[in-house]
Structures are given as C-alpha cells and as structure tokens.
Scaffold this motif. Structure first.
Motif, PDB file in Angstrom:
ATOM      1  N   UNK A  28     -35.937 -28.789  26.018  1.00  0.00           N
ATOM      2  CA  UNK A  28     -35.868 -29.445  24.708  1.00  0.00           C
ATOM      3  C   UNK A  28     -34.484 -29.290  24.083  1.00  0.00           C
TER       4      UNK A  28
ATOM      5  N   UNK B 275     -35.725 -24.925  17.588  1.00  0.00           N
ATOM      6  CA  UNK B 275     -36.576 -25.299  16.475  1.00  0.00           C
ATOM      7  C   UNK B 275     -36.364 -26.760  16.095  1.00  0.00           C
ATOM      8  N   UNK B 276     -37.256 -27.621  16.473  1.00  0.00           N
ATOM      9  CA  UNK B 276     -37.243 -29.022  16.067  1.00  0.00           C
ATOM     10  C   UNK B 276     -38.672 -29.528  16.274  1.00  0.00           C
ATOM     11  N   UNK B 277     -39.544 -29.335  15.262  1.00  0.00           N
ATOM     12  CA  UNK B 277     -40.971 -29.602  15.449  1.00  0.00           C
ATOM     13  C   UNK B 277     -41.258 -30.979  16.054  1.00  0.00           C
ATOM     14  N   UNK B 278     -40.520 -32.013  15.606  1.00  0.00           N
ATOM     15  CA  UNK B 278     -40.764 -33.355  16.139  1.00  0.00           C
ATOM     16  C   UNK B 278     -40.546 -33.399  17.636  1.00  0.00           C
ATOM     17  N   UNK B 279     -39.445 -32.792  18.070  1.00  0.00           N
ATOM     18  CA  UNK B 279     -39.100 -32.823  19.485  1.00  0.00           C
ATOM     19  C   UNK B 279     -40.051 -31.950  20.305  1.00  0.00           C
TER      20      UNK B 279
ATOM     21  N   UNK C 129     -43.138 -31.412  19.626  1.00  0.00           N
ATOM     22  CA  UNK C 129     -44.389 -32.176  19.754  1.00  0.00           C
ATOM     23  C   UNK C 129     -44.234 -33.272  20.808  1.00  0.00           C
ATOM     24  N   UNK C 130     -43.096 -33.968  20.784  1.00  0.00           N
ATOM     25  CA  UNK C 130     -42.842 -35.016  21.781  1.00  0.00           C
ATOM     26  C   UNK C 130     -42.851 -34.442  23.199  1.00  0.00           C
ATOM     27  N   UNK C 131     -42.256 -33.256  23.344  1.00  0.00           N
ATOM     28  CA  UNK C 131     -42.199 -32.641  24.671  1.00  0.00           C
ATOM     29  C   UNK C 131     -43.613 -32.333  25.168  1.00  0.00           C
TER      30      UNK C 131
ATOM     31  N   UNK D 114     -43.807 -37.533   9.115  1.00  0.00           N
ATOM     32  CA  UNK D 114     -43.519 -36.397   9.998  1.00  0.00           C
ATOM     33  C   UNK D 114     -44.503 -35.258   9.736  1.00  0.00           C
TER      34      UNK D 114
ATOM     35  N   UNK E 205     -46.989 -36.950  12.690  1.00  0.00           N
ATOM     36  CA  UNK E 205     -46.256 -36.666  13.910  1.00  0.00           C
ATOM     37  C   UNK E 205     -46.377 -35.193  14.282  1.00  0.00           C
ATOM     38  N   UNK E 206     -46.134 -34.302  13.327  1.00  0.00           N
ATOM     39  CA  UNK E 206     -46.318 -32.858  13.544  1.00  0.00           C
ATOM     40  C   UNK E 206     -47.280 -32.417  12.462  1.00  0.00           C
TER      41      UNK E 206
ATOM     42  N   UNK F 212     -43.531 -27.123   8.293  1.00  0.00           N
ATOM     43  CA  UNK F 212     -42.605 -26.111   8.769  1.00  0.00           C
ATOM     44  C   UNK F 212     -41.289 -26.361   8.042  1.00  0.00           C
TER      45      UNK F 212
ATOM     46  N   UNK G  38     -38.372 -29.302   8.830  1.00  0.00           N
ATOM     47  CA  UNK G  38     -39.014 -29.943   9.976  1.00  0.00           C
ATOM     48  C   UNK G  38     -38.463 -31.328  10.300  1.00  0.00           C
TER      49      UNK G  38
ATOM     50  N   UNK H 179     -35.466 -32.031  10.770  1.00  0.00           N
ATOM     51  CA  UNK H 179     -34.501 -31.694  11.817  1.00  0.00           C
ATOM     52  C   UNK H 179     -33.523 -32.819  12.154  1.00  0.00           C
TER      53      UNK H 179
ATOM     54  N   UNK I  57     -38.126 -40.115  23.535  1.00  0.00           N
ATOM     55  CA  UNK I  57     -39.407 -39.922  24.232  1.00  0.00           C
ATOM     56  C   UNK I  57     -39.204 -40.044  25.740  1.00  0.00           C
TER      57      UNK I  57
ATOM     58  N   UNK J 212     -36.580 -39.474  27.600  1.00  0.00           N
ATOM     59  CA  UNK J 212     -35.901 -38.386  28.309  1.00  0.00           C
ATOM     60  C   UNK J 212     -36.842 -37.213  28.523  1.00  0.00           C
ATOM     61  N   UNK J 213     -37.759 -36.986  27.561  1.00  0.00           N
ATOM     62  CA  UNK J 213     -38.734 -35.911  27.755  1.00  0.00           C
ATOM     63  C   UNK J 213     -39.742 -36.295  28.836  1.00  0.00           C
TER      64      UNK J 213
ATOM     65  N   UNK K 298     -38.300 -35.931  32.285  1.00  0.00           N
ATOM     66  CA  UNK K 298     -38.295 -34.537  32.711  1.00  0.00           C
ATOM     67  C   UNK K 298     -39.677 -34.094  33.157  1.00  0.00           C
TER      68      UNK K 298
END
Lengths: 362, 310
Positions: free
Chosen positions: A192, A196-200, A202-204, B209, B213-214, B218, B221, B223, B255, B257-258, B261
């Motif tokens: 990732x 710390x990047x909650x959006x990322x 979650x996407x992962x 968000x 989404x999350x 936090x 968040x 980010x 999305x 790129x994740x 992987x």
C-alpha cells in the motif's frame, strides 16, 4: 495544526503556572516525552503507544510528568520536535516510528544528558540512545496458522506497508506458518506504500477479496481493512493489528496482535528515576507481554486450541516461528533442519522465503 | 472473463465507488474556480464534512441526515474562507492553505470520542432483478444512491453552467469581474455563494468517505483526496464531464494498481503507484501545448480578489 497551537499555548500557560507556583517541585519531577507518527485516535499503532503511556501515567501518578506530540512527520520536522522536547526539560524521549531513527541519533548527540529511546530501528550511535522493538513475527505466526486452517480458497492475503525488514519478516512468518498446516496455500501481497490511509487500506482489502482471498492480515495502522472485510458477510476473516480492534469481534476479527508497550515504558522510566538507565537493545515478544494475542473469536474449537497451543509454545520458547529447513525464494538455503533464525538475519531481512510468488519492490 | 487475474466488471464497479469523493469535491471546486476563486482548502472542507456527517449519522441513525450534515459542515467551513477572501480581501492561496490545516485540526477535535464507532449502513439502491444482469448489473445497478447522485450532480452542474442565466453570471464573474460589476452583478456575493456550494460538495465527498467508503471515523482519513480533487479540476480543464472522466481515471488507476498486485501481476508497484500523476502531467502538457492558455480554458480572473472601488 490547530491542536498543535492549542497544545503550545497550553504548555506555555502551564509553564507560567509552574513558574508562579512551585518551581522547585517541577524541577524534581521526571519528565517523559513521546513523539507519535500518527494521531492517538488512529485505532492502531499510535493508539497502542498512547494507551501504554496512559497506563504508565496511572502507574507513576504525580511522580512523572508526561508529554506527547501527535502526527509528527518523519524527517526534519521530527528533529525540531525532539529539540523542543529536550530543551523543555524532558529526561527521556521515546520516538515511536522507524523513520525517526536518524533524527533521534542526530539530536541525541546534542543532548547527552537526555535519554532517547527509538522504536523499531537498529541504530545506537550514542550512549544515550536505546532501541526497543517487539517480536511481532511471533503474532504473525499465529495469524498464519489460523489463515492456513481457515481458508476455503487456499488464497491468503497480506496488506503490506513498506518493504522494510519489519514488514518482510511478518510476511514470511505468516506464510511459513500457514504453509505448515496447509501446503496448498498461496499468498498475495499488496504493497500500500502507506502506514495510514484508510481509503487505500480499504481498497487494498477489496482488491484482495476480488482476487479470491479469504483471509487477510494487515500491516497498516487503521481499522479500515477490517471495516471493508466485514462487508463480505462472514466469508472473509481478518485480524486486529496493533490494537485489539474489538469492535469487529467476533468476526471478521478472529484474533489480534496487540502491542503492549506499557511494561517497557514503566521499566525504562523507572530506570531514569533510579538513575540506572543504560542503553539497551530490547526485543521482547509474547513471553514478556509486549506482543499480546487478542482473544480468539468466531473460530472452530480445534483451531482455537491449536492457535492457543502455538501461542504458548512460542511464549515458552519451545517453538520459533522461523525453524529450518527454510529456503530463500530463489531456492538457496537459509536455515538448515532444526536451525532457528538468528536475530541479526531477521532484523535485516530483505528476501521472501521459498513458495511466495511475488517480488519485494526495491 | 479475466485479464491477468482481474475481473474487469468488478474493477469498473469498484472504481465507480472509489471515485465518488474526489468527483464530488472536484465538481464543487470547479464551480468555485469558474467564479474566479481559487480555494485550496478542499482537503480541510472534506475532512470537516466527513466528521460532521459521521456525527450526525451516528446521532440520528440516518445516513441521509449524515450526508446533509456533511454538506452543511463543509459549507460552514467554506464561509470562513469566503469571509476572509471576499469581505476582508485576504490572499486566496494563503487562506486556502490555512483552511486545510484548520479543517484537519478542527475535525480531529470534533472527532474525539467517535473512534471505533460504526455508522448506520448506507444501503444499495434496490434495482431488483436488474442487478443480476451479467456485466451490466454489477456496473450499473449495484451501488448505493450516492454514486448515482454524484453522477446526477455532474449533469446538473454541466447544465447550469452551460444553459442557464445563473451559469452565465457565474462564468462572467470568473472571466471578468470588472465587466460583471459594471453590469450590476454583486461580484463578491455571487462568489460567496459559489464558495459555499463548493464547500457543501467537498463536505458531501468527505461524508462519503466516512459513511460509505471506510465506514468509520479515523483522524485525517481523507488522506490527501482534496489535493487530488484540485488536480482533477485542472486535468478536466474546468469542464464538468471531464471531471467525471478524471475522477474515474484517478479512482480507476488507484484501484487497478491494488488489483494488479492482488492478482499477482508482474508490473512493478512503483510504476503503478505513480501512474495517475504521470497521466496528469501528460494531459497537462498536451492541453497546454499548441493553442496556448485559451485551450486550457482557465477562468481569466482566477485567484484575483475583487474590490468595487469604482
């Protein structure tokens, strides 16, 4: 930023109050200071440190003064914060992230009378610098066992942050111990590139689930991955990371690695009070309580029993998560039959073990 | 139907969700910039919207109230910016940056005690059997209502800017505030309303968000999503439909790129991670080459304060 200003103002006000009132008392008090990389509400890494600080505060009561600063960027900014703390009368400064390693050593050189403790690093360039870490890979072994037993698709996942030994060690331990109970298991690692990047995060987690992964371990700091996993309706499980993340009990969170730094903080602050603090390289694990294993929930009884047995074996020292024979990813030999990994190899680990298909980004 | 271990249908469906926050924020900023104001505080307004929406949704148990409160929170914060830049004529760039920092701190203060709470679930729109259509079902008929609302908002903003008197006034104010003033329009008042609209949209994006989404609160968040939204406005050369494309592209690549992987692709992670930014640079180069600044379509009075001295 507002909070920082508020804190500075508060600190100034406090300073004035102390000057006006009991200056002598303030001098005698030991002051322990903490540099945090995230916010104390991140639900993970920094929160774990802060919980330990709160416990230490409870333990020492009025005898010790505590100070902390949140969201300090790794790099030049952290040097400024440490300098401020050292000038502000801190007797011992804990810097709680890998990226503070060089700044900590640089500032320690300028303040030989202040003790510095750096978490998760490997540099001790001055006699007033100590380093401490936790054997998180012991917890990863337990997660690996559960992953190997619980996966239906034989695909397990790991959300990794940065390619540093700490993270690679965790991935290897997770995979080896999953493979031990389930030889067909395949591991997908997603980098990732963030703590710390909650959006990322979650996407992962979503990307892994889309690829058919049904057990996901995370090495990032927030609870976002578990929040995403919980949307899968019980088909996918995950683990609490750094904090217990109990709000996701009993599933998808089936257990957790809890960082409990409080025994260490209390011990080291006490040493400063007693005047016998020495520079040490501390690497505690499950046995010392620094790595806590959260309650097992939502698992079949036999898996729970097996996981508990593994936890106790690691704590007793009768089992090491890295026990040979283990080959490196390229097939070359690393550990011989029955040999356990030396700490030096683990702390500098820059290779995957045999069987992991991905590559470590360079 | 998989390519390199990735199911394109799932990929498109997830990028549509991933793009909603940056699309909403970018759309709001587009209107603000069309009116000639550069508000760099998008990130701050998003995060305040995220916590305002979260608090309201948890308190009332209704995601709809949460989204409304998120929009209100972002709008209120943007009014601070509006006061400073439109009434006391402070520098827009500096004020915008300050707004971001203020928003991050304020949201963290508001969010004390809201960590680890789960907000009420925002349900998917029930399309019934339509959602079971292969390929089209998961892409078009399996989202929560905010996804559709965001697309409708793009269409709405496009229509207002292009075909209504209001849109003409906003554009006039952004292209030449002196001319608009001479025609009798209250330049600063119009800009103030555009800023409030931009704040509301950013707040809505932030609330998406924290509520969808999350689904949790936090600190910090969003980010950096606000900064990406700012980039998308330039990328889109101030055109609403291109904002949609830009947001899908950015959301899509992050999305993708994740997923690559997770699917075990051999492409190095670093190239994938930097690809959205590379695409932005390439597009900026293409857009600014040849026909000059006019082809970039930037509002002529962007970033300039207006004071009715004459």
């Amino acid at each position: 930023m507002l909070r920082r200003t508020l804190m500075t103002t508060a600190a100034a006000g406090l300073g004035l109050a102390i000057l006006g009132g009991s200056a002598a008392l303030a001098q005698d008090k030991t002051k322990a200071c903490f540099v945090y990389v995230g916010t104390i509400g991140d639900g993970g890494w920094t929160q774990a440190h802060h919980t330990a600080v709160m416990k230490a505060q409870e333990h020492f009561g009025d005898a010790v003064e505590f100070q902390w600063q949140e969201s300090v960027p790794e790099g030049a900014d952290s040097e400024r914060v440490m300098t401020q703390m050292a000038l502000g009368g801190c007797n011992i400064i804990f810097t709680t992230s890998f990226g503070y390693m060089d700044p900590t050593n640089a500032i320690a050189a300028k303040f030989p009378n202040v003790k510095f403790e750096h978490a998760t690093g490997f540099k001790r360039e001055h006699p007033n610098v100590g380093i401490y870490n936790a054997r998180f890979y012991e917890g990863r072994a337990i997660e690996g066992l559960i992953a190997g037993r619980m996966t239906q698709t034989n695909k397990i996942g790991y959300i990794a942050s940065f390619p540093i030994p700490e993270v690679i060690m965790g991935i290897n331990s997770y995979f080896l111990n999953a493979k031990k109970v389930n030889p067909d298991v395949e591991l997908s690692v997603v980098w990732a590139y963030t703590w710390f990047d909650p959006g990322k995060e979650a996407d992962a987690a979503k990307a892994l689930m889309d690829a058919g992964v049904d057990v996901i371990a995370a090495h990032t700091d927030s609870t976002a991955a578990l929040a995403e996993i919980s949307k899968a309706g019980g088909k996918v499980i995950g683990f609490g990371q750094a904090s217990d993340m109990a709000e996701y009990k009993p599933s998808p969170r089936v257990t957790s690695i809890i960082d409990d730094w409080s025994p260490y903080y209390i011990r080291q602050i006490q040493a400063v009070i007693d005047g016998n603090w020495t520079s040490e390289d501390t690497w505690d694990g499950i046995a010392q309580g620094t790595v806590g294993i959260g309650e097992f929930t939502g698992l079949p009884d036999e898996v729970t029993k097996e996981a508990e047995a593994l936890r106790d074996a690691i704590a007793a020292g009768s089992y090491h998560p890295f026990t040979g024979p283990i080959n490196k990813q390229d097939g070359s030999a690393w550990l011989a039959e029955g040999q356990t990994a030396p700490d030096g190899d683990l702390l500098g680990m820059n290779f995957f073990v045999e069987g992991i298909t991905g590559e470590i980004p360079q | 139907m998989d390519f390199g271990g990735i199911n394109p249908v799932i990929l498109v469906a997830s990028l549509m969700v991933a793009a909603v926050p940056i699309m909403l924020a970018a759309l709001g900023e587009l209107v603000v910039e069309k009116a000639g104001v550069l508000n760099l505080g998008v990130e701050g307004m998003m995060i305040v919207g995220a916590i305002s929406g979260f608090i309201a949704a948890v308190a009332t148990g209704s995601p709809v109230v949460g989204f409304l409160a998120g929009a209100a929170g972002g709008a209120v914060l943007s009014l601070v910016f509006a006061f400073l830049t439109q009434v006391v004529l402070a520098n827009q760039v500096a004020t915008g940056l300050a707004l971001t920092m203020f928003g991050l701190g304020l949201s963290s203060l508001m969010g004390q005690g809201y960590n680890g709470i789960k907000p009420p679930l925002t349900g998917k729109v029930p399309f019934g059997p339509l959602a079971d259509i292969p390929v089209l079902g998961p892409i078009l008929f399996a989202h929560d209502w905010m996804v559709y609302a965001s697309i409708a908002l793009v269409a709405g903003v496009w229509w207002v800017l292009r075909a209504t008197r209001l849109g003409l006034i906003i554009r006039a104010v952004g292209e030449s505030h002196d001319a608009a003033h001479a025609l009798g329009y209250k330049v600063n008042r119009i800009r103030l309303m555009c800023i409030a609209f931009g704040g509301a949209m950013a707040g809505l994006g932030g609330a998406y968000v924290s509520l969808v989404r999350v689904p949790q609160w936090v600190d910090g968040m969003t980010a950096g999503a606000g900064w990406i939204a700012l980039a998308i406005v330039v990328f889109a050369s101030w055109r609403p439909w291109r904002v949609l494309i830009g947001a899908y592209l950015f959301g899509g690549i992050s999305v993708l790129q994740l997923s690559l992987q997770a699917g075990g692709s051999a492409i190095p992670v670093e190239y994938l991670s930097m690809s959205p930014y590379l695409v932005t640079i390439v597009v900026l180069v293409i857009m600014s080459s040849g026909r000059g600044r006019a082809s970039l379509n930037a509002p002529a009075a962007l970033g300039q304060n207006f004071h009715a001295a004459r």
